[in-house]
Design a protein around this motif. Structure first.
Motif, PDB file in Angstrom:
ATOM      1  N   ILE A   1      -9.985   4.278 -26.912  1.00  0.00           N
ATOM      2  CA  ILE A   1     -11.386   4.087 -26.493  1.00  0.00           C
ATOM      3  C   ILE A   1     -11.785   2.835 -26.108  1.00  0.00           C
ATOM      4  O   ILE A   1     -11.844   1.696 -26.829  1.00  0.00           O
ATOM      5  N   ASP A   2     -12.273   2.622 -24.814  1.00  0.00           N
ATOM      6  CA  ASP A   2     -12.780   1.203 -24.308  1.00  0.00           C
ATOM      7  C   ASP A   2     -14.193   1.553 -24.228  1.00  0.00           C
ATOM      8  O   ASP A   2     -14.773   2.210 -23.181  1.00  0.00           O
ATOM      9  N   VAL A   3     -14.842   0.810 -25.005  1.00  0.00           N
ATOM     10  CA  VAL A   3     -16.459   0.678 -24.637  1.00  0.00           C
ATOM     11  C   VAL A   3     -16.923  -0.594 -24.075  1.00  0.00           C
ATOM     12  O   VAL A   3     -16.769  -1.690 -24.881  1.00  0.00           O
ATOM     13  N   GLY A   4     -17.388  -0.450 -22.987  1.00  0.00           N
ATOM     14  CA  GLY A   4     -17.648  -1.685 -22.339  1.00  0.00           C
ATOM     15  C   GLY A   4     -19.205  -1.731 -22.016  1.00  0.00           C
ATOM     16  O   GLY A   4     -19.657  -1.000 -22.559  1.00  0.00           O
ATOM     17  N   SER A   5     -19.727  -2.991 -21.649  1.00  0.00           N
ATOM     18  CA  SER A   5     -20.786  -3.142 -21.314  1.00  0.00           C
ATOM     19  C   SER A   5     -21.617  -2.047 -20.375  1.00  0.00           C
ATOM     20  O   SER A   5     -22.658  -1.802 -20.380  1.00  0.00           O
TER      21      SER A   5
ATOM     22  N   ARG B   1      -1.484  -4.562 -21.134  1.00  0.00           N
ATOM     23  CA  ARG B   1      -0.670  -3.516 -21.561  1.00  0.00           C
ATOM     24  C   ARG B   1      -0.948  -2.211 -20.649  1.00  0.00           C
ATOM     25  O   ARG B   1       0.169  -1.559 -20.123  1.00  0.00           O
ATOM     26  N   GLY B   2      -1.867  -1.989 -20.142  1.00  0.00           N
ATOM     27  CA  GLY B   2      -2.282  -0.673 -19.523  1.00  0.00           C
ATOM     28  C   GLY B   2      -2.012  -1.055 -17.933  1.00  0.00           C
ATOM     29  O   GLY B   2      -1.280  -0.117 -17.271  1.00  0.00           O
TER      30      GLY B   2
ATOM     31  N   ILE C   1      -9.454   2.926 -16.260  1.00  0.00           N
ATOM     32  CA  ILE C   1      -8.944   3.252 -17.704  1.00  0.00           C
ATOM     33  C   ILE C   1      -8.104   2.310 -18.058  1.00  0.00           C
ATOM     34  O   ILE C   1      -7.459   2.493 -19.183  1.00  0.00           O
ATOM     35  N   ALA C   2      -7.613   1.137 -17.407  1.00  0.00           N
ATOM     36  CA  ALA C   2      -6.555   0.383 -17.854  1.00  0.00           C
ATOM     37  C   ALA C   2      -6.713  -0.108 -19.403  1.00  0.00           C
ATOM     38  O   ALA C   2      -5.725   0.059 -20.311  1.00  0.00           O
ATOM     39  N   GLY C   3      -7.734  -0.409 -19.686  1.00  0.00           N
ATOM     40  CA  GLY C   3      -8.023  -0.758 -20.894  1.00  0.00           C
ATOM     41  C   GLY C   3      -7.914   0.237 -22.261  1.00  0.00           C
ATOM     42  O   GLY C   3      -7.133  -0.089 -23.257  1.00  0.00           O
ATOM     43  N   ALA C   4      -8.711   1.330 -21.926  1.00  0.00           N
ATOM     44  CA  ALA C   4      -8.296   2.443 -22.881  1.00  0.00           C
ATOM     45  C   ALA C   4      -6.918   2.723 -22.759  1.00  0.00           C
ATOM     46  O   ALA C   4      -6.477   3.330 -24.041  1.00  0.00           O
TER      47      ALA C   4
END
Length: 301
Positions: free
Chosen positions: A42-46, A121-122, A281-284
């Protein structure tokens, strides 16, 4: 007052030109119920939030949407968006990793990992083990990251002073020009000659300068091109501070804007590595992959 200036200074329409397309996808050729280990990032960005599902170490599905008023709700909504599509429940997921701006506020996460590690990693998964330099252009900041062939971070630099030269900055220009955000990149090339970059990409000053350029006779496309060039120059200066190696990869929503990406490539003299996976979606994705690794380690004990 000419038509271009009048349009830009008129009372804003109800239409939200900045609103980018939210996206949900899953691999219809596979059944998540067949997986032994299901992990979620889950990547919660600004500006945006993503939930990614990984089944046995492979990307299975994701949901990408606008971040809401608070991080916990944004995390829940992002995950619910993909679970509803595939008939999954939270208890079906073995491990959840939170990342991004709101990573510590993902209520159902087992662990929180920095977005820098997760984007590396993504990117390694999306672009392959040749990825060495990553540019993450997020909603409110930019990061230049070096990684090894396994996607492990070896060095990074970050610029997060303001929204200038980021996704949010481009949203502001989209609304100011009253042009859908997806059209900005292509339209930036529809100019007879490449204009000079705007002198400032601070959102406040850029808006004033953009209006000044319209009054001076610039078309909207010329203003967009000047802003895209300024964004490219800004991030290239960050990249040059850390050094750019072959195996260049861009993550984040701005990676979808060819007006910025192609100008970055031109300034660097390097082409980015291509991927068919949504760059946003790379971060998530990296977070979900970290979760899979952690589950494997637990199983090996």
């Amino acid at each position: 007052m000419n038509a271009e200036v009048a349009a830009a200074t008129a009372a804003p329409e109800k239409k939200e030109f900045w609103r980018w397309q939210e996206n949900t996808w899953y691999d219809e050729t596979k059944n998540w119920k067949d997986a032994k280990i299901i992990t979620c990032g889950i990547d919660v960005g600004s500006v945006s939030s993503q939930a990614v599902l990984v089944c046995d170490g492979e990307l299975y599905g994701y949901n990408s949407m606008r971040t809401g008023n608070n991080s916990p709700d944004s995390a829940k909504n992002a995950l619910q968006g993909i679970m509803d599509k595939i008939g999954m429940k939270l208890e079906d997921i073995n491990y959840v990793v939170g990342t991004g701006y709101g990573r510590v506020n993902v209520p159902f996460a087992h662990k929180a990992i920095t977005e820098i590690a997760c984007h590396a990693r993504g990117a390694n998964y999306m672009g392959g083990n040749k990825v060495r330099t990553i540019l993450d252009m997020g909603g409110q900041d930019c990061k230049a990251i070096h990684c090894d062939d396994k996607g492990k971070v070896t060095n990074f630099l970050m610029n997060d002073k303001c929204a200038a030269g980021t996704g949010r900055g481009m949203e502001v220009i989209s609304d100011l020009m009253q042009i859908p955000i997806a059209e900005l990149g292509p339209r930036s090339f529809d100019v007879e000659t490449e204009p000079e970059a705007v002198s400032s990409i601070c959102v406040v000053f850029a808006k004033s300068e953009a209006l000044g350029l319209l009054k001076a006779g610039y078309t909207k496309n010329m203003v967009i091109a000047a802003y895209c060039q300024a964004m490219a120059e800004r991030v290239v200066s960050l990249l040059e501070r850390i050094g750019v190696e072959e195996g260049f990869f861009i993550t984040g929503g701005i990676a979808k804007n060819p007006g910025v990406v192609k100008r970055i490539e031109r300034l660097l003299g390097i082409k980015q590595l291509e991927t068919k996976i949504d760059s946003q979606i790379a971060g998530a994705l990296g977070a979900a992959l970290f979760g899979y690794t952690l589950m494997q380690k637990q199983a090996a004990k």
